[in-house]
Design an enzyme around this catalytic site. Structure first.
Site, mmCIF file in Angstrom:
data_model
loop_
_atom_site.group_PDB
_atom_site.id
_atom_site.type_symbol
_atom_site.label_atom_id
_atom_site.label_comp_id
_atom_site.label_asym_id
_atom_site.label_seq_id
_atom_site.Cartn_x
_atom_site.Cartn_y
_atom_site.Cartn_z
ATOM 1 C CG ASP A 38 -16.641 28.050 -52.108
ATOM 2 O OD1 ASP A 38 -17.664 29.139 -53.312
ATOM 3 O OD2 ASP A 38 -16.933 27.349 -51.343
ATOM 4 C CB ILE A 39 -17.301 30.229 -57.546
ATOM 5 C CG1 ILE A 39 -17.591 31.132 -58.369
ATOM 6 C CG2 ILE A 39 -18.157 29.412 -56.887
ATOM 7 C CD1 ILE A 39 -17.910 30.636 -59.313
ATOM 8 C CB VAL A 77 -12.286 25.559 -60.181
ATOM 9 C CG1 VAL A 77 -11.948 25.703 -57.876
ATOM 10 C CG2 VAL A 77 -13.544 25.568 -59.985
ATOM 11 C CG ASN A 103 -14.967 19.572 -51.620
ATOM 12 O OD1 ASN A 103 -15.891 18.537 -51.778
ATOM 13 N ND2 ASN A 103 -16.148 20.777 -52.257
ATOM 14 C CB SER A 155 -20.394 11.831 -57.649
ATOM 15 O OG SER A 155 -22.168 11.750 -58.175
ATOM 16 C CE1 TYR A 172 -22.513 16.922 -59.671
ATOM 17 C CE2 TYR A 172 -22.956 13.889 -59.760
ATOM 18 C CZ TYR A 172 -22.365 15.589 -59.679
ATOM 19 O OH TYR A 172 -21.725 15.091 -57.825
ATOM 20 C CB VAL A 205 -23.246 15.096 -48.864
ATOM 21 C CG1 VAL A 205 -22.823 15.670 -47.561
ATOM 22 C CG2 VAL A 205 -22.128 13.620 -49.544
#
Length: 272
Positions: A38-39, A77, A103, A155, A172, A205
Site C-alpha cells: 500500500d502507498i 503502485v 486493487n 468499477s 476515473y 463500497v
C-alpha cells in the site's frame, strides 16, 4: 478444511484497508499467504486521506490471525521499482506466486484547483499502477508453471460512465475503462500459460474512498454527480466482504475456465 487455494500466495495492492484488506483476510482464511502493498501516503490530487502505516500493520495482524503468513511493504503502485521491491521481498519469503489482485485505486469527485495533478494522480494509480502490477507479476506466474489468476479491480465506471464536468470523474472513468482493455489483452496473451485474467466491477463500497469528509460534503450539498449513482437493487452501498465473495470465486478452481470477463458486483447499477 483444506481448499484448492491452500498453500498458494497472493500479491495484493491497496491492501491496507477496504477491499484490499477484505481480499487478504478472506484468502488468508482459505490458506493463502499474502504479499501486501500500500502507498500509506496521501496524494495531492486526491481529496481524502489514503491508508496509513498503522492500517497496513493492522491488515498484517488480521491476516496472521486468520492463520496465514504475510509480508507487507510500502510502495506507490505508480513506482514500478518500489512495487517490485515489495514483490521480491515476498517472493524471497514464499518462493512462489499464484494470485494477483491489482486493487489499488483512488478517485476524486469534488472540484479541484489543479486538474492536471488530479488527472495524473488518478491515471498513475488506477491505470499505470495496474499495468505496473501486471508487468512485474506476469513473468513470475509464467515461470512458476502452475497457471494463476489475476483479478483487476475496475468499477461500474469501467462499464457505464455517468456525466460529469469534473476532472476526477473523467480520469476515473478513463482509467477504469482502460484496464478492461488491458485485461482483455492479458487474458488472450496469458491463456496459453493457464493464467486467467478478469476484471471486477463494484458499485459503491464502504471504504476510505467513499466514507470521508469530501464525499460527505458532496452528499450534503446534493451533488448532481452523486445523484446519478444509484443501484437498481434496494441497497445503498456494499461492503468489502461483498466484493471478496466474488474475488474468492474468481481465484478459485470453481472459476478455472473463467477468463477475460468483466464481472459486475454492482447491485444492478449498470443495468439502470
Amino acid at each position: 478444511m483444506a481448499t484448492d487455494l491452500e498453500g498458494k500466495v497472493a500479491f495484493i495492492t491497496g491492501v491496507a484497508r477496504g477491499q484490499g484488506r477484505a481480499h487478504a483476510q478472506r484468502l488468508a482464511g482459505l490458506g493463502v499467504n499474502i504479499i501486501g502493498v500500500d502507498i500509506c501516503a496521501d496524494l495531492p490530487g486526491v481529496d481524502y486521506p489514503n491508508a496509513t502505516p498503522a492500517d497496513l500493520k493492522e491488515t498484517a495482524a488480521i491476516v496472521e490471525a486468520a492463520g496465514a503468513k504475510v509480508v507487507t511493504g510500502i510502495a506507490d503502485v505508480a513506482d514500478q521499482a518500489a512495487l517490485k521491491a515489495v514483490l521480491d521481498d515476498g517472493l524471497a519469503h514464499f518462493g512462489r506466486l499464484d494470485i494477483v489482485i491489482a486493487n489499488a485505486g483512488v478517485v476524486r469527485y469534488s472540484d479541484d484547483e489543479d486538474p492536471i495533478q488530479t488527472w495524473n494522480d488518478i491515471i498513475n494509480t488506477n491505470l499505470t499502477g495496474v499495468w505496473n502490477t501486471c508487468h512485474i507479476t506476469c513473468p513470475v506466474l509464467i515461470e512458476g508453471g502452475r497457471g494463476g489468476s489475476i483479478v483487476i479491480t475496475s468499477s461500474t465506471a469501467g462499464i457505464k460512465s455517468v456525466g460529469t464536468p469534473k476532472t476526477g470523474g473523467r480520469a476515473y472513468a478513463a482509467a477504469k475503462r482502460g484496464i478492461v482493455g488491458l485485461m482483455q489483452v492479458l487474458a488472450n496473451d496469458l491463456a496459453k500459460h493457464n493464467i486467467r485474467v478478469n476484471t471486477i466491477h463494484p458499485t459503491g463500497v464502504l471504504s476510505g474512498m467513499t466514507m470521508n469528509d469530501a464525499m460527505a460534503k458532496m452528499v450534503e450539498a446534493g451533488s448532481p454527480d452523486l445523484a446519478q449513482m444509484q443501484n437498481a437493487l434496494p441497497v445503498e452501498i456494499l461492503t468489502p466482504d461483498d466484493i471478496a465473495d466474488a474475488v474468492e470465486w474468481l481465484v478459485s478452481d470453481k472459476a478455472k475456465y473463467v477468463t477475460g470477463i468483466q464481472l459486475p458486483v454492482d447491485a444492478g447499477f449498470t443495468v439502470r
